[in-house]
Motif scaffolding. Structure first.
Motif, PDB file in Angstrom:
ATOM      1  N   UNK A  63      72.964  17.526 -38.812  1.00 26.51           N
ATOM      2  CA  UNK A  63      73.435  18.273 -37.646  1.00 26.51           C
ATOM      3  C   UNK A  63      74.707  17.658 -37.072  1.00 26.51           C
ATOM      4  N   UNK A  64      74.773  16.319 -37.035  1.00 25.51           N
ATOM      5  CA  UNK A  64      75.868  15.695 -36.286  1.00 25.51           C
ATOM      6  C   UNK A  64      77.001  15.146 -37.160  1.00 25.51           C
ATOM      7  N   UNK A  65      76.738  14.850 -38.441  1.00 21.65           N
ATOM      8  CA  UNK A  65      77.818  14.381 -39.301  1.00 21.65           C
ATOM      9  C   UNK A  65      78.705  15.568 -39.683  1.00 21.65           C
ATOM     10  N   UNK A  66      79.939  15.295 -40.134  1.00 25.67           N
ATOM     11  CA  UNK A  66      80.803  16.398 -40.575  1.00 25.67           C
ATOM     12  C   UNK A  66      80.152  17.181 -41.706  1.00 25.67           C
ATOM     13  N   UNK A  67      80.160  18.510 -41.578  1.00 20.58           N
ATOM     14  CA  UNK A  67      79.539  19.358 -42.602  1.00 20.58           C
ATOM     15  C   UNK A  67      80.549  19.667 -43.700  1.00 20.58           C
ATOM     16  N   UNK A  68      81.738  20.067 -43.284  1.00 19.47           N
ATOM     17  CA  UNK A  68      82.798  20.269 -44.269  1.00 19.47           C
ATOM     18  C   UNK A  68      84.142  20.212 -43.563  1.00 19.47           C
ATOM     19  N   UNK A  69      85.163  19.951 -44.338  1.00 23.83           N
ATOM     20  CA  UNK A  69      86.506  20.044 -43.771  1.00 23.83           C
ATOM     21  C   UNK A  69      87.308  21.028 -44.613  1.00 23.83           C
ATOM     22  N   UNK A 168      86.456  20.292 -48.493  1.00 20.36           N
ATOM     23  CA  UNK A 168      85.769  19.056 -48.841  1.00 20.36           C
ATOM     24  C   UNK A 168      84.409  19.062 -48.159  1.00 20.36           C
ATOM     25  N   UNK A 169      83.373  18.870 -48.959  1.00 18.47           N
ATOM     26  CA  UNK A 169      82.033  18.848 -48.379  1.00 18.47           C
ATOM     27  C   UNK A 169      81.784  17.497 -47.718  1.00 18.47           C
ATOM     28  N   UNK A 170      81.261  17.528 -46.499  1.00 20.44           N
ATOM     29  CA  UNK A 170      80.984  16.287 -45.772  1.00 20.44           C
ATOM     30  C   UNK A 170      79.585  15.780 -46.038  1.00 20.44           C
ATOM     31  N   UNK A 171      79.234  14.611 -45.505  1.00 21.57           N
ATOM     32  CA  UNK A 171      77.896  14.037 -45.727  1.00 21.57           C
ATOM     33  C   UNK A 171      76.773  14.946 -45.236  1.00 21.57           C
ATOM     34  N   UNK A 172      77.046  15.755 -44.193  1.00 21.78           N
ATOM     35  CA  UNK A 172      75.985  16.615 -43.654  1.00 21.78           C
ATOM     36  C   UNK A 172      75.541  17.662 -44.671  1.00 21.78           C
TER      37      UNK A 172
END
Ligand SMILES: [Zn+2]
Length: 205
Positions: A63-69, A168-172
């Motif tokens: 929920x709180x980490x970056x999902x994607x950029x 770019x897919x984030x850790x979320x």
């Protein structure tokens, strides 16, 4: 004449069976279609509890980490699921509520309900207060937890957007992706009949 609690109905073909004690590690199969009716896996409550706690940790990151950029023409924007849900404005506000409800609130409630019901059983303790009611809530929420629909939907959308911007897919995203497996694995270990009978015999109310 057996009482209703001594009977079990096959969820796949509706055949009715008398319940017989099942040895630890053994399974009771449907006489007609061969599907599993009861699986006595003594480690199941512990495994389901651990997997549900893992899901809760992954959900927090999800929920709180970056999902994607998304970046296009030198401009870049990064968002978390929480930030994206809050970004809906005006008429779309109910949508942000629905997003948070379906992919965050309901799965979290279900995981907490499963830990609440099963962890005491795993530790050999009597069920906590209202354990029967809490497990019933967990069962009702099962079809409404839509983490996998969300991840697959996102993946499909990203393939379409991929042509016009670089993503770019984030850790979320990966936290949600792993959560599909922890939730599915936990579901696989839940044997409803064993849990209901454990709650009944160990005096949950
Ligand atoms: Zn059957």
């Amino acid at each position: 004449m057996p009482s209703v609690s001594d009977l079990i109905v096959c969820p796949y073909c509706d055949a009715l069976h008398d319940v017989a004690p099942v040895e630890p590690g053994a399974r009771a199969l449907c006489r007609r279609c061969g599907s599993t009716l009861i699986r006595n896996r003594p480690s199941a409550p512990l495994l389901v509890s651990v997997l549900s706690i893992t899901s809760l940790i992954l959900m927090t990151g999800g929920v709180f980490f970056p999902f994607l950029s998304v970046s296009s023409y030198g401009m870049s924007n990064e968002s978390s699921v929480f930030g994206a849900a809050l970004a809906f404005q005006g008429d779309l506000r109910p949508l942000s509520f629905a997003v948070l409800l379906m992919i965050v609130l309901l799965p979290v409630t279900r995981c907490i309900a499963l830990v609440y019901t099963l962890l005491p059983l795993a530790l050999g303790r009597p069920p906590l207060r209202h354990a029967v009611r809490v497990f019933r809530v967990a069962e009702r929420l099962r079809p409404w937890s839509m983490v996998e629909v969300f991840v697959i939907g996102t993946a499909v959308a990203l393939v379409k957007v991929g042509g016009i911007a670089s993503i770019t897919l984030g850790p979320a995203f990966w936290a949600f992706a792993v959560m599909i497996f922890t939730v599915a694995l936990a579901d696989g270990y839940i044997n409803r009949w064993s849990i209901w009978s454990a709650l009944a015999t160990r005096n949950g109310s």
